[in-house]
Each structure stands twice: as structure tokens, then as C-alpha cells.
Design a protein around this motif. Structure first.
Motif, PDB file in Angstrom:
ATOM      1  N   ALA A   1       0.861  -1.076  -0.022  1.00 40.20           N
ATOM      2  CA  ALA A   1      -0.309  -0.166  -0.110  1.00 40.20           C
ATOM      3  C   ALA A   1       0.762   1.305  -0.068  1.00 40.20           C
ATOM      4  CB  ALA A   1      -0.897   0.035   1.237  1.00 40.20           C
ATOM      5  N   ALA A   2       0.164   2.471  -0.636  1.00 42.26           N
ATOM      6  CA  ALA A   2       1.257   3.560  -0.827  1.00 42.26           C
ATOM      7  C   ALA A   2       1.399   4.335   0.814  1.00 42.26           C
ATOM      8  CB  ALA A   2       0.524   4.525  -1.586  1.00 42.26           C
ATOM      9  N   PRO A   3       2.572   4.652   1.055  1.00 40.55           N
ATOM     10  CA  PRO A   3       2.603   5.419   2.350  1.00 40.55           C
ATOM     11  C   PRO A   3       1.980   6.599   2.581  1.00 40.55           C
ATOM     12  CG  PRO A   3       4.572   5.690   1.056  1.00 40.55           C
ATOM     13  CD  PRO A   3       3.602   4.797   0.292  1.00 40.55           C
ATOM     14  N   VAL A   4       1.179   6.845   3.738  1.00 42.01           N
ATOM     15  CA  VAL A   4       0.758   8.162   3.873  1.00 42.01           C
ATOM     16  C   VAL A   4       1.849   8.998   4.653  1.00 42.01           C
ATOM     17  CG1 VAL A   4      -1.008   9.679   5.123  1.00 42.01           C
ATOM     18  CG2 VAL A   4      -1.604   7.475   3.854  1.00 42.01           C
ATOM     19  N   ALA A   5       2.569   8.349   5.970  1.00 42.60           N
ATOM     20  CA  ALA A   5       3.627   8.770   6.570  1.00 42.60           C
ATOM     21  C   ALA A   5       4.548   7.614   6.854  1.00 42.60           C
ATOM     22  CB  ALA A   5       3.099   9.370   7.895  1.00 42.60           C
TER      23      ALA A   5
END
Length: 642
Positions: A322-326
Motif C-alpha cells: 500500500a502507498a505510504p501516507v507517513a
């Protein structure tokens, strides 16, 4: 016994066929040299043997050439190259039947050695062809030694006899492959290759990636269970490079044993299965960023993924990303120092520009990043034709050349960011991919190798920045079909898709058949999982049937090795169904006379019986007839009906 010209030709052709798949796996120059030398030896020794001193000189010279090409390091490919070289000079001794058998026995090692280097379908087909010709040549040598007139059979019949022998053992071989219980980990290791396969590594130096990025061979294939990511999200993360010495980027070995850095991921994730081609290293890739990894693999602090053992064969992995948010929103001071470190005495113009930008931007790191990307968009170009850099490589790229590929863009961008006080690092891997319409999977080639940057920004942590995509987005996000559209390659795309789909099927059916898949072999029949005891019982049952098949066929072949005798027995069986079968003690002529007495219409049986007896038992002119007369008699026996 001396070899006749045809038997010698059979022996040399079979040895060459066995050698061919092995040569195709060796470096091109070495393979050509060995092939040319083998052909020259076979041609020059047709009439006369070379003197002993010359044979010894040839062997030593070829041995020295192979070892020098392998840098005098023993490994898997070095051993295979030595085997090929010895097989190429073996014909210097070819003059008798014994020499022919020795050469063919030695040649059979070559196809098996090929599988140490490659296990693709082409290697298998060529290996089977070589083994078939070698067995056929051995049969011819046996006929030559026995003086049997059957040696005059046409080549296709000799090959047919070999295929029948193979068919006898094939069921047992298939049972062993599919049902013999497999273990999850191998009992022994395969020696490493001296000439390593091109692939991702934990270092990046100027010019090292050129051959890699021009290689269109597959690196991985991925199947998504659900909607796939957008092309701009297809970043396959590999080794992360922290250390820079002014020329070469390397990974930080001491960080590999640390647990992964904390990261907050987006709600949307991607579940996928990835098949990796062999690379001879432990380095793996995963869609940025992995959230679930396969058992046994190891995720480093910087999310570099490693396999438990070198990837010497095709491997399959199931994971989620999954793409990182932080991503590591709080950076440890020691890691910050590593991500800012630059060697002294390098790239003074870049350092001066960085200080100027920092004075104008103040504490706004994001503004500095955007300013660098805007500069790249306006003034830089993408090209693979770049000279090797000098001492101040980043200065030369940013201020003089202003053209290069991902290796130059990512390296210069990270150095520039570090010089402004922004923590940064280089990430290597692959970008993009090509969706195969037939198999509904994504193909990533070695030419999709890519390097990008990660910068650390307050409140967000590590953020992916791809300076190459800023100047050449089509090089990163376009698929191979997009690049090939409108030219000859575009018209060939469907054929290429089908070819790669077939190769993927071979990988799934054969190369990827491991212990886990073996236990799920009977799932289509409603049996969810086979334990070791069930596998052993099933293998024992199928193997017993296969051995029974082998024994029945071999006993039948031993009884009816002669095709003339086979035709005669089948004729007798047709009469036996009418109650007129031949008794075991009854000679052929008496049986035919008895049948003719009870059935006057069977007069031609007596003539057939006489011809059969003449051919099989006469010591005079009956055995001197040729294969054409034999074929005619066999056909007559097969056509005859009571």
C-alpha cells in the motif's frame, strides 16, 4: 573395431546435439570459440589422429582459455564451460567403436549440466533431442559391433525405437516429478556462478546499468488479485542506497538487521503474487511499500526486502502493498546524519548552488525540492548516451551535460538535496510494467530497472521524488506497447504476448512446482491438502502401476524384439480366435499345413509360412536379403486375415 564413416557421423552429430544447449548458456565469445574448435577437430581427425603432444597442447590451451575467461574462479558456469571444452576436443580420440561409446557417454553429461544454468523449455527440448540422438547412435554402434544387417534401417526408424524406450520409463518419471514428496528447503546448495546474471545489486556506479537497462529479458511477473495500481504507482522497490563516496552509491549493511521503520499506509492496498526470475542474489523487490511479506523473507529498516537464500531458481511470492501516507515521520539523529553525509572535496559547484538555494528558501524544504524539479523539467534531457564522469560527477551532470538517465538523475538529485540540508537517499528497483492481455498479468523486464530518490520532509517522513519522471515521464510510465505502437514491434506485440504467456505457463507448471503446490495438487478433486503420508501412499500406488507397465512392455519387447516375429505372432493370434492356433511345439510349416487341410481357402498361409521360415531360420540366401524384402514380408503378414 574401427568406426565406419556413417557411424562416425552419427556419433559426432549426437555429441554436437548434446553440446548445443550447453553452449547456448555460456558467454557468446566462449561458446563460439569452443564450437569452432570442436568442428575443426572433427574435420581434421576424420582420416588421421593428431599426435599426442598436439592433443595435450590443445587441451591445456583450451583449459587456460576457459579459466582465464572465468577469472580463475571455480563456480557453476566455470565447471559447465570446462565440460563443454573437454567434450569439444574429445573427437581427437574417435576412431573405434569403443571411442564412440566413450564420446557419447561423456556427451550425455552436457544436457544435464545445462539445467544447472537454465531450466527453460528451449533447453529441455534441445536436451531431449541431444539425448535421443545419443541413444540412437549407441544403438547403431551396437548393431555395427554385432554385424547385424538391421543397421541399414532408415534413421527415422532408429529414432522411433529410441522414443519407444523413452515411453517405457516416462510414466515412472512423471510420477516421481509430480508425486514424490518434496521438502520445502533443499538438502544441498548449488554452487554460485562466476559470471553473475545481470540484476539489481546493493551498489550503483556510473555506467554499470547500461547493459542492464538494454536487456529486455523478464525480471518478474505479477498477478494482482483485484484492480491493479495506476501506472504511476508501479514502483517496485529494491535495495536502498545510503552511502556515497563521490562515485559509487552503496547500501548500508548495518541497517539490514534492524526492524522496518514505522509507516502509516493508505487504506487502499494491493494483493498480488509475484514470480521472480533467478538473479543469484538475495535481493527482492516489492511494490512500494510492502505491508505483508512472505514467511522467511526479511524486511530491513528502509524496507529493502531479502530472500532467505540466493534466488538461483524461479521463485513465487505472495504479498500485499500500500502507498505510504507517513513513512518514518520521526527520523533518528544517527539516520539523519547518514542521510546528509557527503564526501569532502567533491562537487564544489553543487555545494555552492545548494547554499544559495537554502538562503533563499529558509526552512521551506518542500520549496527546495520543487525548485530542483522545475530546473530539471526546463533544462535537462533523457539519454542513455553519456560519457563516464570525472571526479566531480554531479557538477558535470548538473552544469555541463544536463542529459543522462535515471542513474545520473537520482544520484545528482540526492547529492543536491543533501547539500541543502534535506535528508535524502537513492532507491533502486523497477518502474512500470506491461500488462499481458492473454494471461492478465504484468510483465516487468530488466530494461525497466530504475533509480529514484526519497527525501525526508517534516510531518511526512520519507517522500518519493522521481527526477527522471520530471524530464521523461514516457520513459517511466509508458508500457512497452505504448513505446512500440506505430512500428513493426507493435504489430508483433500479440505474438510476443502469446510467447511470454506460454513461458509463464511453463514456469507455473514445471519450474514453480514446489512443496506447497504439490500438497494442493488434488484441490480440483475436492482434496484440500495432501500431507506427507498421503503423498507417499499415492506415489507408491502410481509408481507400482508405472513399474508394472515397464515390466510388461520390456518383457513383451524381449519376447518380440524382432518386428517380423511380432507380425507372425499377431497372425497366429488371429487364427487362435477361430480355434486354429499354433501349438507351442508345432513348427510353422506343419501348423500352416494343418490349417490349410481344415480350411482349403487358406492356401496363401503356407507360402507366408515358408517365407517367414526362410527369412528367420535359413543360413543361406534368406539372411542376405535386404530391408526392402523384409518390409514387404512384414506388410504381407499384417494384411493376411483368416
Amino acid at each position: 573395431m574401427a568406426l565406419d564413416p556413417q557411424s562416425r557421423l552419427w556419433t559426432l552429430a549426437a555429441a554436437a546435439a548434446c553440446l548445443l544447449p550447453l553452449l547456448l548458456q555460456l558467454p557468446g565469445t566462449m561458446a563460439i570459440a569452443i564450437a569452432v574448435l570442436g568442428g575443426a577437430i572433427a574435420a581434421t581427425t576424420r582420416r588421421h589422429r593428431l599426435p599426442a603432444w598436439l592433443r595435450l597442447l590443445l587441451a591445456l590451451a583450451l583449459l587456460g582459455y576457459v579459466m582465464a575467461s572465468s577469472h580463475f574462479v571455480l563456480g557453476r558456469d566455470t565447471g559447465c564451460a570446462l565440460l563443454a571444452a573437454m567434450l569439444a576436443i574429445k573427437p581427437v580420440e574417435l576412431s573405434t567403436v569403443r571411442d564412440g561409446r566413450s564420446l557419447l557417454g561423456f556427451a550425455l553429461f552436457a544436457p544435464f549440466s545445462t539445467f544447472l544454468l537454465d531450466q527453460g523449455p528451449l533447453s529441455l527440448v534441445l536436451a531431449l533431442l541431444g539425448a535421443t540422438l545419443a541413444l540412437a547412435a549407441l544403438l547403431r554402434l551396437a548393431d555395427l559391433e554385432s554385424g547385424d544387417a538391421m543397421r541399414a534401417l532408415p534413421p527415422w526408424r532408429r529414432l522411433l525405437g529410441v522414443w519407444r524406450l523413452i515411453a517405457i520409463g516416462l510414466p515412472l518419471a512423471m510420477a516421481a516429478f509430480w508425486l514424490f514428496p518434496r521438502i520445502a528447503t533443499p538438502l544441498w546448495g548449488v554452487p554460485e556462478r562466476v559470471l553473475a546474471r545481470p540484476g539489481l545489486s546493493d551498489r550503483m556506479s556510473p555506467g554499470e546499468w547500461l547493459d542492464f537497462m538494454n536487456d529486455d529479458s523478464p525480471a518478474l511477473r505479477a498477478t494482482f488479485f483485484g484492480p491493479p495500481p495506476a501506472p504511476s504507482q508501479l514502483y517496485w522497490r529494491g535495495p536502498v542506497l545510503w552511502n556515497f563516496d563521490g562515485r559509487t552509491w552503496t547500501a548500508a549493511k548495518r541497517l539490514q538487521g534492524l526492524p522496518p521503520a514505522p509507516a502509516t499506509h493508505a487504506a487502499r492496498s494491493w494483493d498480488y503474487e509475484m514470480t521472480l526470475e533467478p538473479t543469484e542474489t538475495r535481493q527482492m523487490v516489492a511494490l512500494d511499500l510492502p505491508t505483508q511479506i512472505p514467511e522467511g523473507t526479511r524486511l530491513g529498516l528502509d524496507y529493502g526486502l531479502e530472500a532467505p537464500r540466493p534466488l538461483v531458481t524461479l521463485t513465487r511470492w505472495r504479498m500485499r502493498s500500500a502507498a505510504p501516507v507517513a513513512f518514518e515521520a520521526s527520523l533518528h539523529p544517527r539516520l539523519r546524519e547518514m542521510a546528509l553525509r557527503l564526501p569532502e572535496g567533491y562537487n564544489p559547484r553543487t555545494l555552492a548552488l545548494a547554499r544559495q538555494w537554502r538562503r533563499k528558501a529558509g526552512a521551506n524544504d518542500a520549496a527546495i525540492v520543487e525548485r530542483a524539479l522545475a530546473w530539471i523539467r526546463s533544462d535537462f534531457a533523457y539519454t542513455l548516451s553519456t560519457p563516464l564522469p570525472g571526479r566531480h560527477s554531479v557538477d558535470e551532470f548538473l552544469f555541463d551535460q544536463q542529459a543522462g538517465f535515471c542513474e545520473h538523475f537520482s544520484s545528482a538529485f540526492v547529492v543536491l538535496m543533501r547539500a541543502t540540508g534535506i535528508p535524502a537517499r537513492v532507491v533502486t528497483g523497477y518502474a512500470g510494467g506491461y500488462r499481458n492481455r492473454y494471461g492478465d498479468y504484468w510483465l516487468v523486464r530488466k530494461s525497466d530497472a530504475h533509480a529514484w530518490a526519497e527525501v525526508w520532509l517534516a510531518g511526512r517522513g520519507w517522500v518519493r521524488v522521481d527526477p527522471t519522471a520530471a524530464v521523461a515521464p514516457e520513459r517511466i510510465y509508458d508500457t512497452l506497447a505504448d513505446r512500440a505502437s506505430g512500428n513493426f514491434g507493435g504489430r508483433l506485440a500479440p505474438m510476443l504476448d502469446v510467447g511470454d504467456w506460454l513461458r509463464r505457463g511453463w514456469n507455473d507448471l514445471v519450474l514453480g512446482f514446489d512443496a506447497a503446490r504439490q500438497q494442493r495438487l488434488l484441490q480440483p478433486l475436492g482434496i484440500d491438502r495432501l500431507d506427507q503420508r498421503s503423498l507417499i501412499a499415492l506415489f507408491a500406488l502410481v509408481a507400482a502401476l508405472a513399474i508394472g507397465w515397464m515390466l510388461w512392455l520390456t518383457a513383451r519387447a524381449e519376447r518380440e524384439r524382432d518386428r517380423l516375429l511380432r507380425a507372425w505372432h499377431r497372425l497366429g493370434a488371429r487364427y487362435a480366435r477361430l480355434g486354429l492356433g499354433r501349438a507351442p511345439h508345432e513348427p510353422a510349416g506343419e501348423w500352416a499345413a494343418r490349417v490349410a487341410a481344415s480350411r482349403p481357402s487358406a492356401t496363401d498361409l503356407e507360402s507366408l509360412s515358408a517365407r517367414f521360415a526362410q527369412w528367420r531360420y535359413a543360413h543361406g540366401d534368406g539372411r542376405t536379403q535386404g530391408p526392402r524384402e523384409l518390409d514387404e514380408l512384414v506388410r504381407a503378414l499384417r494384411r493376411h486375415r483368416p
